[in-house]
Every structure is written in structure tokens, then in C-alpha cells.
Motif scaffolding. Structure first.
Motif, short mmCIF file in Angstrom:
data_model
loop_
_atom_site.label_atom_id
_atom_site.label_comp_id
_atom_site.label_asym_id
_atom_site.label_seq_id
_atom_site.Cartn_x
_atom_site.Cartn_y
_atom_site.Cartn_z
N LYS A 183 -7.34 -5.29 7.37
CA LYS A 183 -7.60 -4.37 6.27
C LYS A 183 -8.82 -3.53 6.59
O LYS A 183 -9.83 -4.02 7.09
CB LYS A 183 -7.81 -5.13 4.96
CG LYS A 183 -6.55 -5.77 4.38
CD LYS A 183 -6.83 -6.41 3.04
CE LYS A 183 -5.54 -6.84 2.34
NZ LYS A 183 -4.79 -7.84 3.12
N LEU A 184 -8.70 -2.23 6.32
CA LEU A 184 -9.79 -1.29 6.55
C LEU A 184 -9.98 -0.47 5.29
O LEU A 184 -9.06 0.21 4.83
CB LEU A 184 -9.47 -0.38 7.74
CG LEU A 184 -10.51 0.67 8.11
CD1 LEU A 184 -11.84 0.02 8.48
CD2 LEU A 184 -10.02 1.55 9.26
N GLY A 185 -11.19 -0.56 4.72
CA GLY A 185 -11.46 0.17 3.48
C GLY A 185 -11.40 1.67 3.65
O GLY A 185 -10.76 2.38 2.88
N LYS A 186 -12.04 2.17 4.73
CA LYS A 186 -12.07 3.62 4.95
C LYS A 186 -12.38 3.91 6.42
O LYS A 186 -13.19 3.23 7.04
CB LYS A 186 -13.13 4.27 4.06
CG LYS A 186 -13.16 5.79 4.12
CD LYS A 186 -14.19 6.36 3.15
CE LYS A 186 -14.22 7.88 3.19
NZ LYS A 186 -15.22 8.44 2.25
N PHE A 187 -11.70 4.92 6.94
CA PHE A 187 -11.99 5.42 8.28
C PHE A 187 -12.10 6.93 8.20
O PHE A 187 -11.26 7.60 7.59
CB PHE A 187 -10.88 5.03 9.27
CG PHE A 187 -11.01 5.70 10.61
CD1 PHE A 187 -11.91 5.21 11.55
CD2 PHE A 187 -10.26 6.81 10.93
CE1 PHE A 187 -12.05 5.82 12.78
CE2 PHE A 187 -10.38 7.43 12.17
CZ PHE A 187 -11.29 6.93 13.10
N SER A 188 -13.14 7.49 8.81
CA SER A 188 -13.31 8.94 8.77
C SER A 188 -13.78 9.44 10.13
O SER A 188 -14.51 8.75 10.85
CB SER A 188 -14.33 9.34 7.69
OG SER A 188 -15.60 8.80 7.97
N VAL A 228 -9.12 8.35 6.14
CA VAL A 228 -8.02 7.44 5.80
C VAL A 228 -8.58 6.35 4.90
O VAL A 228 -9.62 5.75 5.19
CB VAL A 228 -7.39 6.80 7.05
CG1 VAL A 228 -6.19 5.94 6.65
CG2 VAL A 228 -6.97 7.86 8.05
N GLU A 229 -7.88 6.07 3.79
CA GLU A 229 -8.35 5.07 2.84
C GLU A 229 -7.32 3.96 2.68
O GLU A 229 -6.12 4.20 2.69
CB GLU A 229 -8.64 5.72 1.48
CG GLU A 229 -9.75 6.76 1.52
CD GLU A 229 -10.05 7.33 0.15
OE1 GLU A 229 -9.54 6.78 -0.85
OE2 GLU A 229 -10.79 8.34 0.08
N LYS A 230 -7.85 2.75 2.57
CA LYS A 230 -7.06 1.55 2.29
C LYS A 230 -5.91 1.40 3.30
O LYS A 230 -4.74 1.41 2.94
CB LYS A 230 -6.54 1.56 0.86
CG LYS A 230 -7.65 1.48 -0.18
CD LYS A 230 -7.13 1.39 -1.58
CE LYS A 230 -8.27 1.27 -2.58
NZ LYS A 230 -7.80 1.21 -3.98
N LEU A 231 -6.31 1.26 4.54
CA LEU A 231 -5.35 1.04 5.63
C LEU A 231 -5.16 -0.46 5.81
O LEU A 231 -6.12 -1.24 5.74
CB LEU A 231 -5.87 1.69 6.90
CG LEU A 231 -5.02 1.61 8.17
CD1 LEU A 231 -5.25 2.85 9.02
CD2 LEU A 231 -5.35 0.37 9.00
N THR A 234 0.48 0.22 6.59
CA THR A 234 0.41 1.10 5.43
C THR A 234 -0.98 1.75 5.33
O THR A 234 -1.96 1.23 5.85
CB THR A 234 0.65 0.34 4.10
OG1 THR A 234 -0.43 -0.58 3.88
CG2 THR A 234 1.95 -0.43 4.13
N PHE A 235 -1.01 2.90 4.69
CA PHE A 235 -2.28 3.41 4.18
C PHE A 235 -1.99 4.15 2.87
O PHE A 235 -0.89 4.65 2.65
CB PHE A 235 -3.04 4.29 5.18
CG PHE A 235 -2.36 5.56 5.60
CD1 PHE A 235 -2.22 6.63 4.73
CD2 PHE A 235 -1.90 5.71 6.90
CE1 PHE A 235 -1.63 7.82 5.13
CE2 PHE A 235 -1.31 6.89 7.31
CZ PHE A 235 -1.17 7.94 6.42
N PRO A 258 1.32 8.24 0.38
CA PRO A 258 1.16 7.01 1.17
C PRO A 258 2.11 6.94 2.36
O PRO A 258 3.12 7.65 2.42
CB PRO A 258 1.46 5.91 0.16
CG PRO A 258 2.41 6.56 -0.83
CD PRO A 258 1.96 7.98 -0.94
N LEU A 259 1.76 6.06 3.29
CA LEU A 259 2.61 5.74 4.43
C LEU A 259 2.95 4.26 4.37
O LEU A 259 2.07 3.42 4.13
CB LEU A 259 1.89 6.04 5.75
CG LEU A 259 2.58 5.53 7.02
CD1 LEU A 259 3.86 6.33 7.29
CD2 LEU A 259 1.65 5.60 8.23
N ASP A 260 4.22 3.94 4.59
CA ASP A 260 4.67 2.54 4.58
C ASP A 260 5.68 2.37 5.70
O ASP A 260 6.78 2.94 5.66
CB ASP A 260 5.30 2.21 3.22
CG ASP A 260 5.60 0.71 3.08
OD1 ASP A 260 6.07 0.11 4.05
OD2 ASP A 260 5.36 0.15 1.99
#
Length: 533
Positions: free
Chosen positions: A231-236, A278-281, A302-303, A315-317
Motif C-alpha cells: 500500500k502506498l498513500g501517495k506518490f508524486s 498518484v493516490e492510494k495505490l 489498483t489506484f 480509478p484503475l483496477d
């Protein structure tokens, strides 16, 4: 009588008190030797030396390791020079072992092990620039009476800044591995609160709230079974310079098939300065063993949303799986890839060797009737959406068939459903085909396009896509509803069907010949009036 009893008990207690540390010292050494063997078998490490000195109440284990030299050579072009300096030097790990029933406090254990990392002076100098006086890495290994245990590792946080404008903010890493005796199964947890890098005037990159949880156990075929949860909270990431790209997808397709696909499908162009958030990956994977020969594996990615400049995606799933995979072949393929990573490979040959390994060590993955499933692929973009699901199966495939594309098609069954919005299809065609309409006029270049000329190109492509979709719909190859197209692609018995109707392409035919006569830049820039002559 009481004096005799007491007199006989005291020596027994004293002997037990003195003997247990020695006994637990032997058991602790057995546990640490097992763990050393695992370290020795790790493909990216070389064990330079190893020594174990056991005393009555304590012991010292000294191991010198280094990253595999060939691995570093192969990666030398991808890692900074100062990082390569750190990885190129040997590292001495000194384990200070206290053994005895209460070596770790009131909880009975075999031993408590504290690790000390000693670095080459040149490496220590580099690390001091980041960590100052802090100890970079600390590690504690608690070995329980059963041989199971807990391994805790911490990497210290730091803040680093250079006059050039480079800044690093690292909030550290905490990890814990709970293992069974002999590491036959283990559960790992890693936590990284923040990593942020400002690359002077180039841009910046950051990740927040990264957590990784895994459970691993060895299968009967040697495949690592278990689960992974990331789980990743945020990536920028942000960049301040143009980034040119050109992925030669057509060459890859031609390398493994007989189809001559033009450069129309190649993603190519220039990415202007911008940013991505990217949020909630999240990513979950599961590998299970069906029997003594075959394994199943499934991955779910997912993200919630991705912001690219001012546009929002998601979203992506994505949920895919591979079933009925030959475990021994999977293990052999993994070992071969690891060998390729650590061998001295002539430049440009690694990709060919990886593909050759798939055909050789990985052959049994395809000859035992595997099934690959796209359980779901759902993605929303500003211009629309795409939904895909289906499966690909190989039935009765032989090893020799892997070198014969026609036989491969005959024994493959692919059944895939597509649902794509019209606008997304148009936008994809526009982004890929603009280069085909380029001219030698500098005013129409990618860095300074003529807005009117660009819109003319876009409108031409929209008309082409609309015409193609209309023709396919009239012929019954696709369906149209709600400003989207739907179809089913079925490949079976060496025949392609779209929406249940046969659709034929000759193996050596360029399926985009009417759009692109040649993928060379000169032919792509020929004005339409000349090409029509």
C-alpha cells in the motif's frame, strides 16, 4: 534428611543454571548457521568470509559480504556513482550473541542477537554525509526456544542538502520479520513514512506512507508460495525539462511473431514539463500450490486517482491470474534470470538471453495447458474509459511449437471482451498518429506546433476513427452503444473472430498499410498531395 535433600538439590540447580547457557549456545549457533546458509544462497550477495566463536554465555559471529560484482557492473549505468561506491565495497556484519534462557529479559529464548555493521572507510565517509553521527542500520534477532524468531531492522532517518540545490528527506524504515525454524515460512512487514528528493532545477519526487506485508513459504516444487500486500498513500513526481520517448513496440511484436506492424502503434513524442500524483495505490498478490507439480498465481493492482498536470485519471483496477503453471519450470526460469543478472553480459544481449530462457527453462510453463486470465481491467481517463476481461489458454502445446508461430496460434485459444468509449479511442489514435502528419516546417514542430494545423490533424484522425468504427459496426465486427464500442475477440483454431465473425489478416501483411506506407521519418512527412500521385 532435609539437609541431604537440600544438599543434593543445590548442585543440580547450579549445574542446570550453568549448563543451560552452554546448551542454548549450541542451539543458537545451529539457528544462525541456518540463516547464514540462506544468506549464502542469495544471488545478489557474495559471502567473502564467515567465522563463529562460541563461548559459554555469549558468542560472536562475523560475516563479510559484498554485492555480486557482475550485478553491479550490469547496473552501473542506472545507479549514481556515490551509491555504486557504497555497494561496491564489502560490509562486515558482527553479530553479538547472548544465549541463555533469559538472554532477552523475562521471555525464555535461545538467544538474543544484536548486529553491528562495519563499513569500508570510503563507504563510511559517504554514509556520514547523510546520517552524520547516527548509526545507519540497526538489527536485532530474537531466537525463541523452538528455533523460530523475530528479526527487527531499522534504517535511521536523515535530512541531506547540497549547495547545488539537491535535498533529501528520508524518515527512515522499520521492518520486522517473524520466521519459523529454518525460515521454512516467514512474515515480513516494512514501513517507510516518507522519502522526498528535490533534484535542484530538474524536478522532485516523493512517496508517502509505504507499507509492505508479505507471507512466504517454500512449496514442494521450490516456488515461493504466499501473499504480498503493498500500500502506498501517495506518490508524486515533477519534472522541469522535456522528456523525449520512443518505444519500439512494433519491433518487439515482429521479433516474436510474423506480423509486420508499422510504427503507428509506437508510443513516441515529447513529454512537456509537468507533474504526476498518484493516490492510494495498492497491490496484492497470491501464489498457491494446487498439487506437487502446479501452482496458481494472482495479482490485483489498483489506484484511486492519478493527476497528470491538470487532468485526472482513475480509478484503475487490474486483476490478472496465471493458473496451472509448472512449478519446476518456474523455479528454473527464476534461477536462470538471476544468473543472467549476475553474469557479465555483452551490451544489448540481455533481452535476447531473457527471451531464450523463456523458450528453454520456461518451456514447461506453456506445454502443460496453462490458463492466463484478465479477470478485470477497468480504467477511467479524462476522455473516457476502457474495460477488458478474458483469458488465454494453450492446449496440447509442445516445446518445438514455441519456435513456430503458426503452431503456437493453432494451439492457443484467446477469448477477450473489450468495452471502450469512442472518445478514448479517438484520443489514443490522435496521440499515436500525429507524427505521421508532421511536415518539415519548423512552425509545426513538436516544440512549437501550429494550433490550427494541429487541430486539422486531430479532426482528420477523428474522422478516420469514426469511419473505421462505422465500417466495422456495419460489418458486424463491433457493437455501438452509449458512445462506446463493444466487441469480443476470439482466437481459436488459428482463426480470429470479432464479435463472432471471422476476421482475417495475412501473417506478413501490414495491417496499417492504408494509414502508413512506411515507418521511416521521410515517408511520414510526405504531403498528402504527393502521396496521392
Amino acid at each position: 534428611m532435609k539437609k541431604i535433600l537440600i544438599g543434593g538439590t543445590v548442585p543440580v540447580i547450579l549445574a542446570a543454571f550453568l549448563g543451560m547457557p552452554y546448551y542454548f549456545g549450541i542451539k543458537a549457533q545451529q539457528s544462525l548457521e541456518e540463516q547464514h546458509k540462506i544468506l549464502s544462497d542469495t544471488f545478489f550477495f557474495d559471502v567473502v568470509s564467515h567465522n563463529y566463536e562460541r563461548g559459554w554465555f555469549s558468542a560472536t559471529e562475523t560475516t563479510v559480504i559484498r554485492f555480486h560484482p557482475s550485478l553491479l557492473t550490469n547496473l552501473s549505468g542506472q545507479i549514481p556513482a556515490n551509491i555504486k561506491t557504497v555497494l561496491d565495497k564489502p560490509i562486515t556484519i558482527v553479530n553479538h550473541v547472548k544465549h541463555g534462557l533469559f538472554a532477552d529479559g523475562f521471555t525464555p529464548v535461545r538467544a538474543s542477537v544484536t548486529s553491528e555493521f562495519q563499513y569500508d572507510p570510503e563507504v563510511q565517509k559517504v554514509l556520514s554525509r547523510f546520517f552524520n553521527d547516527k548509526v545507519p542500520v540497526t538489527m536485532k534477532n530474537t531466537i525463541y526456544l523452538s528455533g523460530s524468531g523475530k528479526l527487527e531492522t531499522n534504517i535511521s532517518p536523515f535530512e541531506y542538502e547540497e549547495l547545488s540545490g539537491i535535498k533529501l528527506d528520508w524518515k527512515g524504515m522499520q521492518s520486522q520479520v517473524d520466521y519459523q525454524s529454518g525460515f521454512k515460512s516467514y512474515t515480513s512487514q516494512y514501513q517507510i513514512p516518507l522519502l522526498k528528493a528535490i533534484l535542484a532545477d530538474k524536478g522532485d519526487i516523493a512517496l508517502e506512507d509505504l507499507s509492505i506485508k508479505t507471507h512466504t513459504q517454500e512449496g514442494k516444487t521450490g516456488v515461493d508460495l504466499g501473499s504480498t500486500d503493498v500500500k502506498l498513500g501517495k506518490f508524486s513526481i515533477a519534472w522541469k525539462e522535456n522528456i523525449d520517448y520512443n518505444f519500439r513496440i512494433n519491433e518487439l511484436i515482429n521479433m516474436v511473431t510474423d506480423l509486420q506492424i508499422g510504427a503507428f502503434i509506437n508510443p513516441t513524442g515529447t513529454i512537456a514539463p509537468s507533474n504526476i500524483n498518484v493516490e492510494k495505490l495498492s497491490y496484492q498478490a497470491q501464489t498457491t500450490e494446487k498439487d506437487e507439480q502446479f501452482v496458481d498465481s494472482e495479482g490485483h493492482f489498483t489506484f484511486e486517482k492519478l493527476n497528470y498536470g491538470t487532468e485526472q485519471y482513475g480509478p484503475l483496477d487490474v486483476n490478472i491470474s496465471a493458473e496451472h503453471l509448472d512449478g519446476k519450470s518456474l523455479t528454473a526460469l527464476k534461477k536462470r534470470w538471476e544468473q543472467i543478472a549476475t553474469d557479465k553480459i555483452p551490451e544489448g544481449q540481455a533481452q535476447d538471453m531473457i527471451l531464450e530462457a523463456v523458450r528453454k527453462e520456461g518451456a514447461d510453463l506453456f506445454v502443460n495447458n496453462p490458463v492466463f486470465k484478465i479477470k478485470s481491467f477497468n480504467f477511467t481517463a479524462p476522455s473516457g474509459y476502457i474495460k477488458v476481461n478474458g483469458d488465454v489458454q494453450f492446449n496440447g502445446l509442445q516445446k518445438n511449437d514455441l519456435n513456430d508461430f503458426n503452431m503456437l496460434l493453432q494451439k492457443m485459444r484467446a477469448n477477450v471482451n473489450f468495452d471502450v468509449s469512442n472518445q478514448l479511442l479517438e484520443q489514443f489514435a490522435i496521440s499515436q498518429a500525429r507524427g505521421l502528419f508532421a511536415t518539415d516546417d519548423a512552425s509545426a514542430s513538436a516544440t512549437n506546433p501550429d494550433p490550427k494545423a494541429l487541430e486539422d490533424v486531430n479532426e482528420t484522425i477523428r474522422l478516420m476513427v469514426a469511419g473505421t468504427v462505422k465500417s466495422l459496426a456495419e460489418d458486424g465486427y463491433v457493437k455501438q452503444s452509449n458512445n462506446a464500442i463493444q466487441t469480443n475477440v476470439l482466437l481459436e483454431n488459428n482463426q480470429v473472430k470479432l464479435n463472432g465473425k471471422p476476421f482475417t489478416i495475412q501473417p506478413d501483411e501490414d495491417i496499417l498499410v492504408d494509414i502508413e506506407a512506411d515507418d521511416s521519418p521521410s515517408s511520414a512527412s510526405v504531403p498528402a498531395t504527393q502521396s496521392a500521385k
